[in-house]
Write a protein that holds these residues in place. Structure first.
Motif, PDB file in Angstrom:
ATOM      1  N   PHE A  85       8.539 -20.708  46.202  1.00 52.03           N
ATOM      2  CA  PHE A  85       9.551 -21.614  46.748  1.00 52.03           C
ATOM      3  C   PHE A  85      10.981 -21.240  46.379  1.00 52.03           C
ATOM      4  CE2 PHE A  85       5.617 -23.815  47.153  1.00 52.03           C
ATOM      5  CZ  PHE A  85       5.737 -24.551  48.325  1.00 52.03           C
ATOM      6  N   GLY A  86      11.140 -20.310  45.461  1.00 56.27           N
ATOM      7  CA  GLY A  86      12.489 -19.947  45.045  1.00 56.27           C
ATOM      8  C   GLY A  86      12.889 -18.590  45.582  1.00 56.27           C
ATOM      9  N   ARG A  87      14.091 -18.136  45.189  1.00 56.79           N
ATOM     10  CA  ARG A  87      14.468 -16.760  45.538  1.00 56.79           C
ATOM     11  C   ARG A  87      13.516 -15.791  44.834  1.00 56.79           C
ATOM     12  NH1 ARG A  87      20.573 -14.669  44.886  1.00 56.79           N
ATOM     13  NH2 ARG A  87      20.836 -16.375  46.354  1.00 56.79           N
ATOM     14  N   PHE A  88      13.137 -16.178  43.595  1.00 57.03           N
ATOM     15  CA  PHE A  88      12.164 -15.400  42.833  1.00 57.03           C
ATOM     16  C   PHE A  88      11.087 -16.325  42.279  1.00 57.03           C
ATOM     17  CE2 PHE A  88      16.113 -12.923  42.397  1.00 57.03           C
ATOM     18  CZ  PHE A  88      15.668 -11.701  42.877  1.00 57.03           C
ATOM     19  N   GLY A  89       9.871 -15.795  42.193  1.00 59.03           N
ATOM     20  CA  GLY A  89       8.783 -16.498  41.515  1.00 59.03           C
ATOM     21  C   GLY A  89       8.229 -15.610  40.422  1.00 59.03           C
ATOM     22  N   VAL A  90       7.681 -16.242  39.402  1.00 61.71           N
ATOM     23  CA  VAL A  90       7.207 -15.506  38.227  1.00 61.71           C
ATOM     24  C   VAL A  90       5.793 -15.945  37.877  1.00 61.71           C
ATOM     25  CG1 VAL A  90       7.538 -15.272  35.733  1.00 61.71           C
ATOM     26  CG2 VAL A  90       9.519 -15.185  37.270  1.00 61.71           C
ATOM     27  N   TYR A  91       4.894 -14.979  37.690  1.00 66.39           N
ATOM     28  CA  TYR A  91       3.548 -15.268  37.200  1.00 66.39           C
ATOM     29  C   TYR A  91       3.337 -14.542  35.875  1.00 66.39           C
ATOM     30  CZ  TYR A  91       2.841 -16.724  42.066  1.00 66.39           C
ATOM     31  OH  TYR A  91       2.962 -17.335  43.291  1.00 66.39           O
TER      32      TYR A  91
ATOM     33  N   GLY B 184       2.936  -9.497  33.735  1.00 68.70           N
ATOM     34  CA  GLY B 184       3.607 -10.504  34.565  1.00 68.70           C
ATOM     35  C   GLY B 184       3.898  -9.937  35.933  1.00 68.70           C
ATOM     36  N   MET B 185       4.344 -10.818  36.837  1.00 66.98           N
ATOM     37  CA  MET B 185       4.667 -10.383  38.202  1.00 66.98           C
ATOM     38  C   MET B 185       5.892 -11.158  38.677  1.00 66.98           C
ATOM     39  SD  MET B 185       3.164  -8.199  40.413  1.00 66.98           S
ATOM     40  CE  MET B 185       1.369  -8.171  40.421  1.00 66.98           C
ATOM     41  N   LEU B 186       6.793 -10.406  39.284  1.00 68.51           N
ATOM     42  CA  LEU B 186       7.954 -11.014  39.928  1.00 68.51           C
ATOM     43  C   LEU B 186       7.690 -10.960  41.426  1.00 68.51           C
ATOM     44  CD1 LEU B 186      10.907 -12.061  39.426  1.00 68.51           C
ATOM     45  CD2 LEU B 186      11.655  -9.709  39.826  1.00 68.51           C
TER      46      LEU B 186
ATOM     47  N   ALA C  93       5.148  -5.590  39.476  1.00 67.50           N
ATOM     48  CA  ALA C  93       4.314  -5.815  38.288  1.00 67.50           C
ATOM     49  C   ALA C  93       5.079  -5.377  37.037  1.00 67.50           C
ATOM     50  CB  ALA C  93       3.016  -5.024  38.403  1.00 67.50           C
ATOM     51  N   VAL C  94       5.120  -6.257  36.063  1.00 68.19           N
ATOM     52  CA  VAL C  94       5.884  -5.981  34.835  1.00 68.19           C
ATOM     53  C   VAL C  94       5.050  -6.299  33.598  1.00 68.19           C
ATOM     54  CG1 VAL C  94       8.167  -6.231  35.890  1.00 68.19           C
ATOM     55  CG2 VAL C  94       6.994  -8.256  35.012  1.00 68.19           C
ATOM     56  N   SER C  95       5.647  -6.060  32.433  1.00 73.16           N
ATOM     57  CA  SER C  95       4.896  -6.140  31.184  1.00 73.16           C
ATOM     58  C   SER C  95       4.617  -7.558  30.715  1.00 73.16           C
ATOM     59  CB  SER C  95       5.649  -5.369  30.098  1.00 73.16           C
ATOM     60  OG  SER C  95       6.986  -5.836  30.032  1.00 73.16           O
ATOM     61  N   SER C  96       5.330  -8.552  31.237  1.00 72.34           N
ATOM     62  CA  SER C  96       5.082  -9.944  30.852  1.00 72.34           C
ATOM     63  C   SER C  96       5.779 -10.891  31.819  1.00 72.34           C
ATOM     64  CB  SER C  96       5.601 -10.218  29.423  1.00 72.34           C
ATOM     65  OG  SER C  96       7.018 -10.174  29.403  1.00 72.34           O
ATOM     66  N   GLY C  97       5.387 -12.152  31.765  1.00 74.65           N
ATOM     67  CA  GLY C  97       6.086 -13.176  32.537  1.00 74.65           C
ATOM     68  C   GLY C  97       7.524 -13.316  32.053  1.00 74.65           C
ATOM     69  N   THR C  98       7.718 -13.200  30.755  1.00 73.21           N
ATOM     70  CA  THR C  98       9.062 -13.298  30.183  1.00 73.21           C
ATOM     71  C   THR C  98       9.969 -12.213  30.767  1.00 73.21           C
ATOM     72  OG1 THR C  98       7.953 -13.978  28.141  1.00 73.21           O
ATOM     73  CG2 THR C  98      10.305 -13.492  27.991  1.00 73.21           C
TER      74      THR C  98
END
Ligand code: PLP
Length: 391
Positions: free
Chosen positions: A183-189, A203-205, A59-64
């Motif tokens: 579907f990728g190595r990483f996904g971002v929300y 955001g979430m990685l 969990a992070v501060s933004s999708g960016t």
């Protein structure tokens, strides 16, 4: 003052609280877990990973911030290229430049409005010829609709290039039965205030690589070495999500399915009430995918409609209704002037056509039937007037 009664403002996609958010916020207050991190953050990560079916989440501060961390973990840096969808919000590509790398933009295709596998294939072929394959491909799932991940993943695999899936807008959507964003190595929300669920900002990685996620958490908390004093060997960031906001996220995640259903119903209402108008089409949803319909996007072909998109936007503004043009393609942004761009078909850019015709309609999951009716009648009135003028 507007000359006609316009009613209260209808927003494009306002936050929609479930009521349970305060339970988790109170928990955070009662235990004084106000400071960054804490039990809500851990639980939100676990619950989201479980929901989408990845091994972990950070969990992070933004999708960016999540996109930035993904690029950093992949090692994109100065002199590197990163391929990225052109038809998207600026936040998909800004982190490429944060890392000192250069974006190469890829057009959309008509079936999903997302990354064109044909354009991607040409971009890969050129990059291979130049001996400079990209470090990553950022694939965006716009307005909730998944890109053609099967074709895109096959191409990326062939060239050995990892995917970062920008699923900021597609949480709750599926592609071939699997959660969009996985579907990728990483996904971002993203949990920005206008997204399908929100933490007010966050955001979430996600990834199956739990080691990489551990590294992401380390980088997101200033990259502090395991030493009793403050010691740093790497440059990090202050990107973690606060425990209070993660509490909001937990309650929002509980109602994700309701939110998807509500937005899909809103899409259906617009489509059935406006789909008969000449020159009007809606964003497609190809078989095998289920969009969360984050925003309903309508296209207006002015030649067939007798109404142009700018006139329609002006009518919405006058009626106190918030509607927006679709994202301006990134290869057309002054910020990215000179960046390479691969159109869907040589010489025929598809997303530029969408940019000229697309309008995002109010789509919030709390939109009432009366509000939908106001939007619908505003549109129909423009067509009547358009026909009256051209007759
Ligand atoms: C909202 C959004 C982002 C950025 O998310 P933030 O949480 O606002 O930083 C990235 N990509 C797309 C496509 C988005 O819509």
């Amino acid at each position: 003052m507007p000359s006609i009664a316009t009613g209260s403002r209808i927003f494009l996609s306002p936050p929609h609280m479930s009521g349970n958010e305060l339970t988790y916020i109170h928990e955070a207050f009662d235990t004084n877990w106000i400071a960054p991190l804490g039990p809500n953050v851990d639980a939100f990560e676990r619950e989201l990973a479980e929901k989408v079916g990845t091994r972990g989440a950070a969990a992070v501060s933004s999708g960016t911030a999540a996109i930035h961390l993904a690029l950093r973990l992949i090692g994109a840096g100065p002199g590197d290229k990163v391929f990225c969808s052109s038809f998207t919000f600026i936040a998909s590509a800004n982190p490429i430049r944060y890392q000192g790398a250069e974006p190469v933009f890829i057009d959309s295709e008509p079936d999903t409005w997302n990354m064109s596998p044909q354009a991607l294939e040409r971009a890969f072929a050129d990059a291979e010829r130049e001996g400079a394959l990209p470090k990553a491909v950022i694939v965006v799932n716009l307005y909730g609709q998944s890109a053609k991940m099967e074709e895109i993943a096959a191409l990326c695999e062939r060239y050995g290039v990892p995917i970062i899936e920008d699923a900021a807008e597609s949480l709750g959507s599926t592609y071939q039965g699997r959660a969009s964003g996985t579907f990728g190595r990483f996904g971002v929300y993203s949990f920005n205030g206008n997204k399908i669920i929100t933490t007010s900002g966050g955001g979430m990685l996600v990834s199956d690589d739990t080691g990489a996620l551990e590294k992401a958490r380390f980088l997101a908390t200033q990259a502090r070495d395991p030493a009793p004093h403050y010691q740093h060997s790497e440059m990090g960031f202050n990107y973690r999500m606060s425990n209070v906001l993660a509490g909001i996220g937990r309650a929002q995640l509980e109602v994700l399915e309701d939110r998807v259903r509500a937005r899909r119903l809103i899409f259906s209402a617009y489509e059935s009430e406006l789909g008969d108008l000449p020159g009007v089409s809606f964003m497609p949803e190809p078989a095998g995918s289920r969009s969360n319909r984050w925003l309903t996007v309508m296209t207006v072909n002015p030649a067939e409609a007798g109404v142009n998109p700018a006139e329609l936007l002006a009518a919405f503004a006058e009626q106190n209704i918030e509607a927006r043009p679709v994202w301006k393609p990134l290869h057309l942004q002054p910020l990215f002037a000179g960046a390479a761009y691969y159109p869907h078909l040589p010489g025929a850019s598809f997303c530029e056509t969408l940019f000229g015709q697309g309008i995002c309609l109010p789509s919030g999951s709390s939109l009432t039937e009366e509000e939908q009716a106001r939007v619908i009648s505003c549109v129909r009135r423009e067509w009547k007037q358009g026909i009256a003028v051209s007759a």
